[in-house]
Structure formats: C-alpha cells, structure tokens
Design a protein around this motif. Structure first.
Motif, PDB file in Angstrom:
ATOM      1  N   PHE A 131       0.822  -1.212   0.000  1.00  0.00           N
ATOM      2  CA  PHE A 131       0.000   0.000   0.000  1.00  0.00           C
ATOM      3  C   PHE A 131       0.856   1.263   0.000  1.00  0.00           C
ATOM      4  N   ARG A 132       2.072   1.195   0.539  1.00  0.00           N
ATOM      5  CA  ARG A 132       2.995   2.332   0.461  1.00  0.00           C
ATOM      6  C   ARG A 132       3.483   2.563  -0.964  1.00  0.00           C
ATOM      7  N   HIS A 133       3.410   1.519  -1.781  1.00  0.00           N
ATOM      8  CA  HIS A 133       3.858   1.603  -3.177  1.00  0.00           C
ATOM      9  C   HIS A 133       2.677   1.617  -4.138  1.00  0.00           C
ATOM     10  N   ASP A 134       1.618   2.291  -3.715  1.00  0.00           N
ATOM     11  CA  ASP A 134       0.459   2.553  -4.569  1.00  0.00           C
ATOM     12  C   ASP A 134      -0.352   1.326  -4.955  1.00  0.00           C
ATOM     13  N   GLY A 135      -0.227   0.252  -4.201  1.00  0.00           N
ATOM     14  CA  GLY A 135      -1.123  -0.882  -4.416  1.00  0.00           C
ATOM     15  C   GLY A 135      -2.510  -0.517  -3.921  1.00  0.00           C
ATOM     16  N   ASP A 136      -3.538  -0.813  -4.690  1.00  0.00           N
ATOM     17  CA  ASP A 136      -4.909  -0.501  -4.299  1.00  0.00           C
ATOM     18  C   ASP A 136      -5.552  -1.636  -3.519  1.00  0.00           C
ATOM     19  N   GLU A 137      -5.268  -2.858  -3.958  1.00  0.00           N
ATOM     20  CA  GLU A 137      -5.862  -4.019  -3.323  1.00  0.00           C
ATOM     21  C   GLU A 137      -4.978  -5.226  -3.566  1.00  0.00           C
ATOM     22  N   LEU A 138      -5.073  -6.173  -2.664  1.00  0.00           N
ATOM     23  CA  LEU A 138      -4.316  -7.414  -2.741  1.00  0.00           C
ATOM     24  C   LEU A 138      -5.300  -8.575  -2.712  1.00  0.00           C
ATOM     25  N   PHE A 139      -4.915  -9.672  -3.348  1.00  0.00           N
ATOM     26  CA  PHE A 139      -5.781 -10.835  -3.407  1.00  0.00           C
ATOM     27  C   PHE A 139      -5.057 -12.073  -2.896  1.00  0.00           C
ATOM     28  N   ALA A 140      -5.796 -12.890  -2.170  1.00  0.00           N
ATOM     29  CA  ALA A 140      -5.326 -14.227  -1.808  1.00  0.00           C
ATOM     30  C   ALA A 140      -6.259 -15.204  -2.497  1.00  0.00           C
ATOM     31  N   VAL A 141      -5.694 -16.219  -3.107  1.00  0.00           N
ATOM     32  CA  VAL A 141      -6.490 -17.256  -3.746  1.00  0.00           C
ATOM     33  C   VAL A 141      -6.319 -18.532  -2.930  1.00  0.00           C
ATOM     34  N   PHE A 175     -10.079 -13.848  -2.020  1.00  0.00           N
ATOM     35  CA  PHE A 175     -10.225 -12.931  -0.892  1.00  0.00           C
ATOM     36  C   PHE A 175      -9.474 -11.657  -1.234  1.00  0.00           C
ATOM     37  N   ARG A 176     -10.008 -10.524  -0.819  1.00  0.00           N
ATOM     38  CA  ARG A 176      -9.410  -9.226  -1.147  1.00  0.00           C
ATOM     39  C   ARG A 176      -9.079  -8.459   0.126  1.00  0.00           C
ATOM     40  N   LEU A 177      -7.988  -7.718   0.066  1.00  0.00           N
ATOM     41  CA  LEU A 177      -7.581  -6.832   1.146  1.00  0.00           C
ATOM     42  C   LEU A 177      -7.335  -5.453   0.556  1.00  0.00           C
ATOM     43  N   ARG A 178      -7.967  -4.461   1.145  1.00  0.00           N
ATOM     44  CA  ARG A 178      -7.717  -3.059   0.792  1.00  0.00           C
ATOM     45  C   ARG A 178      -7.098  -2.381   1.998  1.00  0.00           C
ATOM     46  N   SER A 179      -6.514  -1.235   1.785  1.00  0.00           N
ATOM     47  CA  SER A 179      -5.837  -0.527   2.861  1.00  0.00           C
ATOM     48  C   SER A 179      -6.744  -0.327   4.073  1.00  0.00           C
TER      49      SER A 179
END
Length: 198
Positions: A131-141, A175-179
C-alpha cells in the motif's frame, strides 16, 4: 509489472519477524518448508513439493532473479524469526496470471510454526509495503477445502469476494484486502457458501 532495471527490496521488520530477500544459502531452511508435503499440497499445480537441496537452490536462484526484475511492490521474501534467525517460511507479492493485473499476497510457513500468528504478522508487513507503493488491493487465492488458509486470510482482514476459475486453471476462492481493511476486525469477513462443509 516487469522493469528493465533490478529493484532491491528492503527487509520488512515486525515485532517477531524479518521478511528479507532470499539467498541461495537459505536452501536447507527453505527445503524444510517447500519440501514438506503439508505445505505444498495446496500450492500445486503452481508449485510441487521440492524434492532435494539441488532443486531448492535452483528454485531460490529463480526467485531471486524474478524479484530483481519485478516492479515494486512485487517480490518474494524469506520469513525469518528474529528471536533465533531461523527461516520459518516464505512470503510473496506477485502478479496473478493470466493478465498480471491482480496482485497476489501469499505466505508458506513450516507446519511446526503454524498457529502462532506468524502468517498474520507477515501479511500485515507485506500489505503495508504494497500500500505504500500505490497498491490498491491485494488478493489471496485459496483452494476449496483449504479451511486453514481461508480462516487465516479472514483473520487478516481479507474479505471473500467470490469464486473464480481465472487463475492457474483451478476453481479458487478469492479474498481481497484493501488498505482500509487493515483497520477493521476480520471476524465479520464473509466466507464462501458451504465453505468447509463436508
């Protein structure tokens, strides 16, 4: 997400862990993780159980090269326990195929370290980095039936967003993770319908 110039990754330090760049010399400790069927059974077909030290060294060389040429925030890290400098697993932020548009967050820990909160600690370190490097969302499969991983991602604040066959040619739960999710209790995260039902 590739770049023409190698980009270094700093160590990500938490209260109990250091996520650092893999080194070829880590092969014996890495083999204890990636040579363990309880770890790799959920990674196949993306990764099979590593059979021996030579194969682990080769795989680490590939991971090191992949990380060096991948744009931030993506990469692979060794998870080292700070109290004894023992490598207990690996972590990753990698573009998901086929389009390389979604960024996967993942970890693999030696079964002897399961249940101590290390996965959550590593997840928060990786998420903050992304998120510090401009990631908007992360996904786990997560593969259906891997209830341990599903429970872990939920504890980490990730929310189930559906099921897909888009990645790796498998039916997977996403599954999604946002800041903002880092500040919310994961106890209310939704599980897929009938997930874990026998």
């Amino acid at each position: 997400m590739a770049t023409s110039e190698p980009v270094s990754r700093p160590a990500l330090v938490t209260a109990r862990l250091m996520l650092r760049t893999w080194q070829v010399e880590d092969a014996p400790a890495a083999l204890a993780v990636y040579g363990h069927e309880a770890v790799t059974r959920w990674l196949s077909p993306a990764m099979d159980t590593v059979p021996d030290l030579a194969a682990m060294r080769l795989l680490l060389q590939q991971w090191i090269a992949e990380t060096a040429r991948t744009a931030l925030p993506a990469g692979r890290w060794a998870i080292e326990r700070r109290s004894d400098s023992h490598i207990i697993g690996g972590a990753l932020l990698l573009p998901l195929p086929p389009g390389n548009e979604d960024l996967e967050i993942g970890w693999q820990l030696h079964p002897g370290t399961w249940g101590h909160g290390y996965a959550s600690e590593a997840t928060y370190a990786l998420a903050e980095w992304a998120f510090r490097h401009d990631g908007d969302e992360l996904f786990a499969v997560v593969r259906p039936g891997n209830t341990r991983a599903a429970a872990t991602v939920r504890r980490n604040g990730m929310h189930w967003v559906g099921e897909t066959g888009k990645y790796f040619g498998l039916t997977l739960h996403v599954f999604r993770l946002r800041s903002a999710d880092l500040d919310q209790a994961a106890a209310h995260a939704q599980l897929p319908p009938t997930f874990g039902a026998n």
